[in-house]
Write a protein that holds these residues in place. Structure first.
Motif, PDB file in Angstrom:
ATOM      1  N   VAL A 192       2.484   6.422  -7.138  1.00 19.76           N
ATOM      2  CA  VAL A 192       1.515   7.369  -7.700  1.00 19.76           C
ATOM      3  C   VAL A 192       1.985   8.801  -7.454  1.00 19.76           C
ATOM      4  O   VAL A 192       1.877   9.670  -8.336  1.00 19.76           O
ATOM      5  CB  VAL A 192       0.119   7.127  -7.104  1.00 19.76           C
ATOM      6  N   SER A 193       2.520   9.061  -6.273  1.00 18.58           N
ATOM      7  CA  SER A 193       3.018  10.399  -5.959  1.00 18.58           C
ATOM      8  C   SER A 193       4.168  10.785  -6.872  1.00 18.58           C
ATOM      9  O   SER A 193       4.248  11.929  -7.354  1.00 18.58           O
ATOM     10  CB  SER A 193       3.469  10.460  -4.497  1.00 18.58           C
ATOM     11  N   ALA A 215       0.824  -1.208   0.000  1.00 18.13           N
ATOM     12  CA  ALA A 215       0.000   0.000   0.000  1.00 18.13           C
ATOM     13  C   ALA A 215       0.862   1.263   0.000  1.00 18.13           C
ATOM     14  O   ALA A 215       0.626   2.197  -0.776  1.00 18.13           O
ATOM     15  CB  ALA A 215      -0.930  -0.009   1.208  1.00 18.13           C
ATOM     16  N   ILE A 216       1.869   1.298   0.877  1.00 14.79           N
ATOM     17  CA  ILE A 216       2.714   2.494   0.976  1.00 14.79           C
ATOM     18  C   ILE A 216       3.501   2.724  -0.306  1.00 14.79           C
ATOM     19  O   ILE A 216       3.592   3.859  -0.815  1.00 14.79           O
ATOM     20  CB  ILE A 216       3.666   2.376   2.186  1.00 14.79           C
ATOM     21  N   TYR A 217       4.060   1.655  -0.862  1.00 11.56           N
ATOM     22  CA  TYR A 217       4.848   1.812  -2.091  1.00 11.56           C
ATOM     23  C   TYR A 217       3.949   2.184  -3.266  1.00 11.56           C
ATOM     24  O   TYR A 217       4.381   2.880  -4.188  1.00 11.56           O
ATOM     25  CB  TYR A 217       5.631   0.534  -2.386  1.00 11.56           C
ATOM     26  N   GLY A 218       2.701   1.717  -3.229  1.00 10.84           N
ATOM     27  CA  GLY A 218       1.758   2.138  -4.265  1.00 10.84           C
ATOM     28  C   GLY A 218       1.504   3.635  -4.195  1.00 10.84           C
ATOM     29  O   GLY A 218       1.456   4.330  -5.227  1.00 10.84           O
ATOM     30  N   ILE A 219       1.369   4.155  -2.970  1.00  9.67           N
ATOM     31  CA  ILE A 219       1.172   5.600  -2.790  1.00  9.67           C
ATOM     32  C   ILE A 219       2.412   6.368  -3.258  1.00  9.67           C
ATOM     33  O   ILE A 219       2.305   7.406  -3.935  1.00  9.67           O
ATOM     34  CB  ILE A 219       0.862   5.909  -1.315  1.00  9.67           C
ATOM     35  N   LEU A 220       3.591   5.875  -2.902  1.00 12.61           N
ATOM     36  CA  LEU A 220       4.822   6.526  -3.325  1.00 12.61           C
ATOM     37  C   LEU A 220       4.943   6.546  -4.848  1.00 12.61           C
ATOM     38  O   LEU A 220       5.366   7.557  -5.434  1.00 12.61           O
ATOM     39  CB  LEU A 220       6.032   5.815  -2.724  1.00 12.61           C
ATOM     40  N   HIS A 238       2.818  11.663 -10.209  1.00 16.44           N
ATOM     41  CA  HIS A 238       2.126  12.951 -10.163  1.00 16.44           C
ATOM     42  C   HIS A 238       3.109  14.114 -10.218  1.00 16.44           C
ATOM     43  O   HIS A 238       2.964  15.028 -11.036  1.00 16.44           O
ATOM     44  CB  HIS A 238       1.287  13.027  -8.890  1.00 16.44           C
TER      45      HIS A 238
END
Length: 476
Positions: A433-434, A426-431, A437
């Motif tokens: 996507v960030s 989950a955390i690496y997925g957020i990183l 972006h």
């Protein structure tokens, strides 16, 4: 389902996830650091303001990659204590010190000078700023050196012996300069540099295709191409040496890379299996496309083998790498991309010599720019595929021939590992996507070509800058 609720399997999946994700970011920073040293050096030498703007623009992408790399890399190293404690206890006297060198010598060097490189343009003299850029690039590549030194020792462990389950170092320098070290470091260094060059070239091609600052980004593409002329063929040559090394030191990995089940004796011709469908259960390749004499020509530069190539059947099943099809096709993906990038470099060089990359011609090279745009992510794929070959091909050993992976994992509940694996995902997925972006924002905004260079205290000094506005300039 029970197999996937095994602590060792889950720990391996977690480390594969974290290391594969982390690798995406330092791959670019190590290569792009060298690119920044190059363009800033030319700026200081020529005072052509275009090179200053290049340094400022590409530094933004460097900083983004550095930040994500730090955020994803530190948790990865903590796993040596949480998920792989028996491994750390057994080899920590050597392996731990090498990772300590990476943190204290390389990472701290890079991080320490990064602030000056990013924020010091108008605060320190030009030579000090350039020294900071050099130190950042040196630190990034020194980090690669120490990490590959540690990993290559795991591939070819020398310099000591296991005593009561603990590796006792007898020759520290022999362990550092193990048989795989020089080739591993060179192969990874060239991989990071080649990946960065084609990322710079691919991004530049995107701008040219969209007719945004074609003169500016035509220059960065030609800089990347000029370096790739040396790097792309050299990487292929170093990759060839890697195969020769495996023949002597890790024959099971070479056999897995070629899906070679039977031993090929010396003195006989050996075909190269271009494509195949490896069947591990029946230990055969029911279908294959072969190149006659190919393997002999690749390994010994002649049709007949000078040394035997051992097959997988020569090793007990428990000592063979798993997932033979994954290793086999990952290797071919890596090699195929390497030759594609070399071919693109060659075609682009021909077009450059024909004058098709001149400022007034480059926007018409639509097909070539699209090829560079297509090539931009390929280096990442090749690096990940090569790492799969390197790490999965080493199995079932964590330290080749000494410590099995099943004995190296911590004895923790599988549900705990599943929980941390889910959290990392989950955390690496957020990183990720960030990163996409903010990278998109940087690319959409583009370079600030009105940014004044440092050290211009008077109007007369400003007029001495080379404006780089000539429409027919073709030099990089």
């Amino acid at each position: 389902m029970a197999h996937f609720l095994d602590t060792v399997v889950l720990s391996r999946i977690q480390f594969a996830l974290t290391s594969s994700f982390h690798m995406l970011w330092p791959v670019l920073t190590t290569g792009m650091g060298i690119y920044l040293v190059l363009v800033e050096g030319v700026w200081l030498r020529t005072r052509n303001i275009s090179y200053y703007h290049h340094a400022r623009f590409w530094t933004q992408l460097y900083l983004l990659n550095f930040g994500i790399g730090v955020a994803s890399g530190l948790p990865m190293e903590f796993q040596f204590g949480t998920n792989w404690a028996p491994f750390s206890e057994a080899v920590g006297d050597f392996f731990g010190s090498i990772l300590g060198f990476e943190g204290s010598m390389a990472f701290m060097l890079e991080a320490g000078f990064l602030g000056i490189m990013v924020f010091g343009w108008n605060r320190v003299p030009g030579v000090i700023h350039y020294l900071s850029t050099i130190m950042v690039a040196f630190g990034a590549n020194l980090s690669t050196f120490w990490i590959l030194t540690a990993n290559s020792w795991m591939q070819t462990p020398v310099g000591g012996e296991l005593v009561n389950g603990k590796f006792v170092v007898k020759d520290y320098f022999a362990a550092i300069f193990n048989p795989a070290m020089l080739n591993s470091v060179a192969h990874m260094f060239l991989a990071t540099l080649e990946t960065s060059l084609f990322v710079v070239g691919g991004i530049s091609a995107w701008y040219v295709l969209n007719r945004r600052h074609p003169e500016f980004f035509g220059k960065s593409l030609k800089i990347a191409l000029a370096v790739a002329i040396v790097v792309a063929p050299l990487q292929i040559a170093v990759g060839h040496e890697s195969a020769l090394h495996l023949r002597e030191n890790q024959p099971t990995k070479l056999a897995a890379m070629e899906a070679q089940w039977e031993t090929l004796p010396a003195g006989e011709p050996a075909a190269y299996t271009l494509l195949a469908l490896p069947d591990s259960e029946h230990e055969i390749n029911p279908w294959s496309l072969e190149v006659p004499y190919g393997l002999g020509l690749i390994l010994d530069l002649q049709p007949n083998l000078q040394k035997p190539v051992l097959g997988l059947k020569d090793f007990a099943p428990e000592n063979r790498p798993p997932l033979i099809p994954l290793i086999y096709y990952s290797f071919r993906v890596m090699v195929g991309i390497g030759f594609f990038l070399a071919a693109l470099m060659l075609v682009s060089t021909v077009q450059w010599l024909r004058g098709k990359l001149a400022d007034d011609q480059i926007t018409g090279q639509t097909w070539l720019m699209r090829a560079w745009l297509f090539a931009a992510p390929l280096g990442y794929i090749a690096v990940e595929a090569g790492w799969i070959v390197r790490e999965v091909g080493r199995q079932p050993w964590t330290v080749y021939g000494l410590i099995r992976t099943s004995d190296a994992a911590s004895h923790v509940p599988a549900t705990d590992v599943l929980g941390s694996l889910s959290l990392f995902t989950a955390i690496y997925g957020i990183l990720f996507v960030s990163a996409l972006h903010f990278g998109r924002r940087i690319l959409l905004h583009g370079p600030n070509l009105e940014l004044p260079p440092p050290g211009l205290g008077s109007q007369s000094a400003r007029t001495e800058m080379v404006p780089d506005r000539r429409p027919t300039e073709v030099s990089a």
